[in-house]
Design a protein around this motif. Structure first.
Motif, PDB file in Angstrom:
ATOM      1  N   ASP A 138     -29.518 -51.717 129.755  1.00 47.99           N
ATOM      2  CA  ASP A 138     -30.568 -51.611 128.744  1.00 47.99           C
ATOM      3  C   ASP A 138     -31.849 -51.012 129.311  1.00 47.99           C
ATOM      4  OD1 ASP A 138     -29.030 -52.626 126.703  1.00 47.99           O
ATOM      5  OD2 ASP A 138     -29.660 -54.702 127.030  1.00 47.99           O
ATOM      6  N   TRP A 139     -32.033 -51.118 130.603  1.00 49.95           N
ATOM      7  CA  TRP A 139     -33.208 -50.556 131.244  1.00 49.95           C
ATOM      8  C   TRP A 139     -33.028 -49.058 131.505  1.00 49.95           C
ATOM      9  CZ3 TRP A 139     -33.841 -50.267 137.078  1.00 49.95           C
ATOM     10  CH2 TRP A 139     -35.086 -49.743 137.416  1.00 49.95           C
ATOM     11  N   ARG A 140     -31.829 -48.664 131.908  1.00 55.18           N
ATOM     12  CA  ARG A 140     -31.602 -47.274 132.307  1.00 55.18           C
ATOM     13  C   ARG A 140     -31.054 -46.380 131.196  1.00 55.18           C
ATOM     14  NH1 ARG A 140     -29.586 -45.998 138.336  1.00 55.18           N
ATOM     15  NH2 ARG A 140     -31.192 -47.125 139.495  1.00 55.18           N
ATOM     16  N   ALA A 141     -30.217 -46.923 130.343  1.00 49.15           N
ATOM     17  CA  ALA A 141     -29.510 -46.095 129.363  1.00 49.15           C
ATOM     18  C   ALA A 141     -30.440 -45.361 128.395  1.00 49.15           C
ATOM     19  CB  ALA A 141     -28.497 -46.943 128.594  1.00 49.15           C
ATOM     20  N   PRO A 142     -31.495 -45.996 127.858  1.00 48.33           N
ATOM     21  CA  PRO A 142     -32.345 -45.242 126.922  1.00 48.33           C
ATOM     22  C   PRO A 142     -32.916 -43.961 127.528  1.00 48.33           C
ATOM     23  CG  PRO A 142     -32.823 -47.583 126.770  1.00 48.33           C
ATOM     24  CD  PRO A 142     -31.907 -47.415 127.939  1.00 48.33           C
ATOM     25  N   ARG A 143     -33.365 -44.036 128.778  1.00 47.92           N
ATOM     26  CA  ARG A 143     -33.910 -42.838 129.412  1.00 47.92           C
ATOM     27  C   ARG A 143     -32.808 -41.824 129.695  1.00 47.92           C
ATOM     28  NH1 ARG A 143     -38.251 -42.377 134.373  1.00 47.92           N
ATOM     29  NH2 ARG A 143     -38.116 -40.104 134.625  1.00 47.92           N
ATOM     30  N   ALA A 144     -31.656 -42.308 130.160  1.00 51.74           N
ATOM     31  CA  ALA A 144     -30.556 -41.385 130.468  1.00 51.74           C
ATOM     32  C   ALA A 144     -30.088 -40.642 129.228  1.00 51.74           C
ATOM     33  CB  ALA A 144     -29.396 -42.168 131.094  1.00 51.74           C
ATOM     34  N   LEU A 145     -30.068 -41.313 128.078  1.00 49.49           N
ATOM     35  CA  LEU A 145     -29.622 -40.680 126.832  1.00 49.49           C
ATOM     36  C   LEU A 145     -30.739 -39.888 126.158  1.00 49.49           C
ATOM     37  CD1 LEU A 145     -27.518 -43.638 125.384  1.00 49.49           C
ATOM     38  CD2 LEU A 145     -26.658 -41.548 126.440  1.00 49.49           C
ATOM     39  N   ALA A 146     -31.989 -40.311 126.364  1.00 51.71           N
ATOM     40  CA  ALA A 146     -33.107 -39.616 125.734  1.00 51.71           C
ATOM     41  C   ALA A 146     -33.244 -38.190 126.258  1.00 51.71           C
ATOM     42  CB  ALA A 146     -34.406 -40.383 125.964  1.00 51.71           C
ATOM     43  N   ALA A 147     -32.976 -37.982 127.537  1.00 53.95           N
ATOM     44  CA  ALA A 147     -33.142 -36.643 128.109  1.00 53.95           C
ATOM     45  C   ALA A 147     -32.289 -35.605 127.379  1.00 53.95           C
ATOM     46  CB  ALA A 147     -32.833 -36.672 129.606  1.00 53.95           C
ATOM     47  N   PRO A 148     -30.973 -35.800 127.221  1.00 53.14           N
ATOM     48  CA  PRO A 148     -30.205 -34.786 126.482  1.00 53.14           C
ATOM     49  C   PRO A 148     -30.543 -34.721 124.993  1.00 53.14           C
ATOM     50  CG  PRO A 148     -28.786 -36.629 127.115  1.00 53.14           C
ATOM     51  CD  PRO A 148     -30.085 -36.810 127.833  1.00 53.14           C
ATOM     52  N   VAL A 149     -30.836 -35.858 124.361  1.00 50.02           N
ATOM     53  CA  VAL A 149     -31.176 -35.830 122.935  1.00 50.02           C
ATOM     54  C   VAL A 149     -32.472 -35.063 122.711  1.00 50.02           C
ATOM     55  CG1 VAL A 149     -31.861 -37.247 120.964  1.00 50.02           C
ATOM     56  CG2 VAL A 149     -29.933 -37.949 122.380  1.00 50.02           C
ATOM     57  N   PHE A 150     -33.486 -35.365 123.494  1.00 48.78           N
ATOM     58  CA  PHE A 150     -34.771 -34.676 123.345  1.00 48.78           C
ATOM     59  C   PHE A 150     -34.645 -33.207 123.738  1.00 48.78           C
ATOM     60  CE2 PHE A 150     -37.517 -38.756 124.001  1.00 48.78           C
ATOM     61  CZ  PHE A 150     -36.881 -39.324 122.914  1.00 48.78           C
ATOM     62  N   GLY A 151     -33.870 -32.936 124.792  1.00 47.41           N
ATOM     63  CA  GLY A 151     -33.676 -31.544 125.195  1.00 47.41           C
ATOM     64  C   GLY A 151     -32.984 -30.730 124.121  1.00 47.41           C
ATOM     65  N   ALA A 152     -32.018 -31.333 123.436  1.00 48.23           N
ATOM     66  CA  ALA A 152     -31.338 -30.629 122.349  1.00 48.23           C
ATOM     67  C   ALA A 152     -32.307 -30.330 121.209  1.00 48.23           C
ATOM     68  CB  ALA A 152     -30.165 -31.469 121.844  1.00 48.23           C
ATOM     69  N   CYS A 153     -33.170 -31.289 120.875  1.00 49.65           N
ATOM     70  CA  CYS A 153     -34.163 -31.059 119.818  1.00 49.65           C
ATOM     71  C   CYS A 153     -35.094 -29.910 120.186  1.00 49.65           C
ATOM     72  CB  CYS A 153     -34.977 -32.327 119.583  1.00 49.65           C
ATOM     73  SG  CYS A 153     -34.070 -33.692 118.829  1.00 49.65           S
ATOM     74  N   LEU A 154     -35.553 -29.889 121.432  1.00 49.52           N
ATOM     75  CA  LEU A 154     -36.451 -28.819 121.864  1.00 49.52           C
ATOM     76  C   LEU A 154     -35.729 -27.475 121.885  1.00 49.52           C
ATOM     77  CD1 LEU A 154     -38.320 -30.679 124.757  1.00 49.52           C
ATOM     78  CD2 LEU A 154     -39.188 -30.163 122.476  1.00 49.52           C
ATOM     79  N   GLY A 155     -34.457 -27.484 122.298  1.00 50.17           N
ATOM     80  CA  GLY A 155     -33.688 -26.245 122.295  1.00 50.17           C
ATOM     81  C   GLY A 155     -33.517 -25.683 120.892  1.00 50.17           C
ATOM     82  N   VAL A 156     -33.245 -26.546 119.924  1.00 50.60           N
ATOM     83  CA  VAL A 156     -33.098 -26.098 118.534  1.00 50.60           C
ATOM     84  C   VAL A 156     -34.427 -25.555 118.009  1.00 50.60           C
ATOM     85  CG1 VAL A 156     -32.657 -26.869 116.171  1.00 50.60           C
ATOM     86  CG2 VAL A 156     -31.168 -27.625 118.025  1.00 50.60           C
ATOM     87  N   SER A 157     -35.519 -26.252 118.291  1.00 51.69           N
ATOM     88  CA  SER A 157     -36.825 -25.766 117.856  1.00 51.69           C
ATOM     89  C   SER A 157     -37.125 -24.399 118.464  1.00 51.69           C
ATOM     90  CB  SER A 157     -37.910 -26.770 118.265  1.00 51.69           C
ATOM     91  OG  SER A 157     -39.176 -26.330 117.841  1.00 51.69           O
TER      92      SER A 157
END
Length: 322
Positions: A53-72
């Motif tokens: 619970d401490w590590r997973a949000p950051r590990a998953l946020a990087a690809p999710v946020f990167g995909a959003c920025l790539g689409v934009s």
């Protein structure tokens, strides 16, 4: 889909999965593969669940946020028909920063107030660019030039605030402005993911319009595309993709700029690809965050500092090449 493009997409997925796995397992407090397996089947220990619970949000946020920025990025570069037409170049990140500063100046605090300020700032900056660039139509090069001018004005205000404001407020704004995934939790990650999935439903019509625009606006209009209406829709979707990430993590620069062009060159496709840009953006930010966490020794800079460094090198190469 061409065979090479499919291979590139699968490779990017492999990179993303690998980065997430390494982020969860590396270090003294990391989880082993066996620990992860136990957690997935519901048999993990309390300590393993805490670490996850401490590590997973950051590990998953990087690809999710990167995909959003790539689409934009791919939306704005397609709209402007220019490799420099990304949200961080045309002022959206500066607008979000200004929005956060205004919130701090009026006494706002907490994640909700900062997020609202960032989103509103991005939208106001985008509206200003649109209004000043519109002359009976929306030319891509004019949009970039006006965006750079608006970004410069907002950056001047942001710098003025940093030297005139209270030290605590200035430090809070500076920390947010660095762009970081530190302290990421499930709640903001779930919010960004939900909004991104809703926006993803609009990408089919936008992809059709993007392909039509490659033939020229007159040809696109003859194919039934409402040109100006579709341009406005692309701006709105692109702004929201950028704003939701910026509101949570701060302005993470150059991912939007680099991802579409890297995807285009890897796939050797003459057209910009939404899917390819999203996957490359996810991979770039995942690699950048992993670098920020573990590959620089005892120093752990915000991921925005890493992407700025990598993006600066890319921008120099792009300018020399083009």
């Amino acid at each position: 889909m061409k065979r090479r493009a499919a291979a590139v997409h699968l490779s990017m997925l492999a990179v993303i999965v690998t980065c997430v796995g390494v982020s969860l397992t590396i270090g003294r407090t990391g989880l082993s593969v066996a620990d992860l397996t136990d957690l997935l089947i519901g048999d993990g220990s309390a300590r393993d669940r805490l670490v996850f619970d401490w590590r997973a949000p950051r590990a998953l946020a990087a690809p999710v946020f990167g995909a959003c920025l790539g689409v934009s990025g791919v939306i704005f570069q397609s709209l402007t028909r220019n490799a420099l037409g990304s949200p961080d170049v045309i002022g959206l990140n500066s607008g979000a920063y200004t929005g956060v500063i205004v919130v701090l100046m009026v006494g706002g605090s907490g994640f909700g107030a900062v997020a609202v300020g960032a989103v509103v700032g991005s939208i106001v900056a985008a509206l200003a660019v649109f209004v000043f660039a519109y002359r009976g139509g929306l030319a891509g090069f004019r949009l970039i030039i006006v965006g750079i001018a608006v970004s410069a004005i907002l950056a001047s205000f942001n710098h003025w605030f940093s030297v005139r404001a209270d030290l605590d407020e200035s430090m809070r704004a500076a920390i947010w402005g660095a762009g970081s995934l530190n302290g990421m939790t499930w709640t903001p990650l779930a919010s960004v993911t939900a909004i991104a999935l809703v926006l993803a439903c609009t990408l089919g019509p936008l992809a059709h319009a993007m392909r039509a625009f490659e033939l020229g606006e007159e040809t696109a209009a003859s194919l039934g595309v409402h040109v100006e209406r579709m341009k406005l829709s692309m701006i709105v979707v692109g702004v929201v993709f950028t704003a939701i990430v910026t509101a949570v993590a701060g302005p993470i620069a150059f991912v939007s700029l680099a991802a579409p062009q890297i995807a285009k060159r890897l796939t050797r496709n003459p057209s910009l690809s939404i899917t390819g840009s999203a996957l490359v953006g996810a991979a770039v930010l995942a690699i950048g965050d992993l670098t920020a966490q573990h590959l620089l020794g005892d120093v752990s800079p915000p991921v925005g500092a890493v992407t700025v460094t990598l993006g600066g090198i890319y921008l120099i190469w792009l300018l020399l090449r083009e």
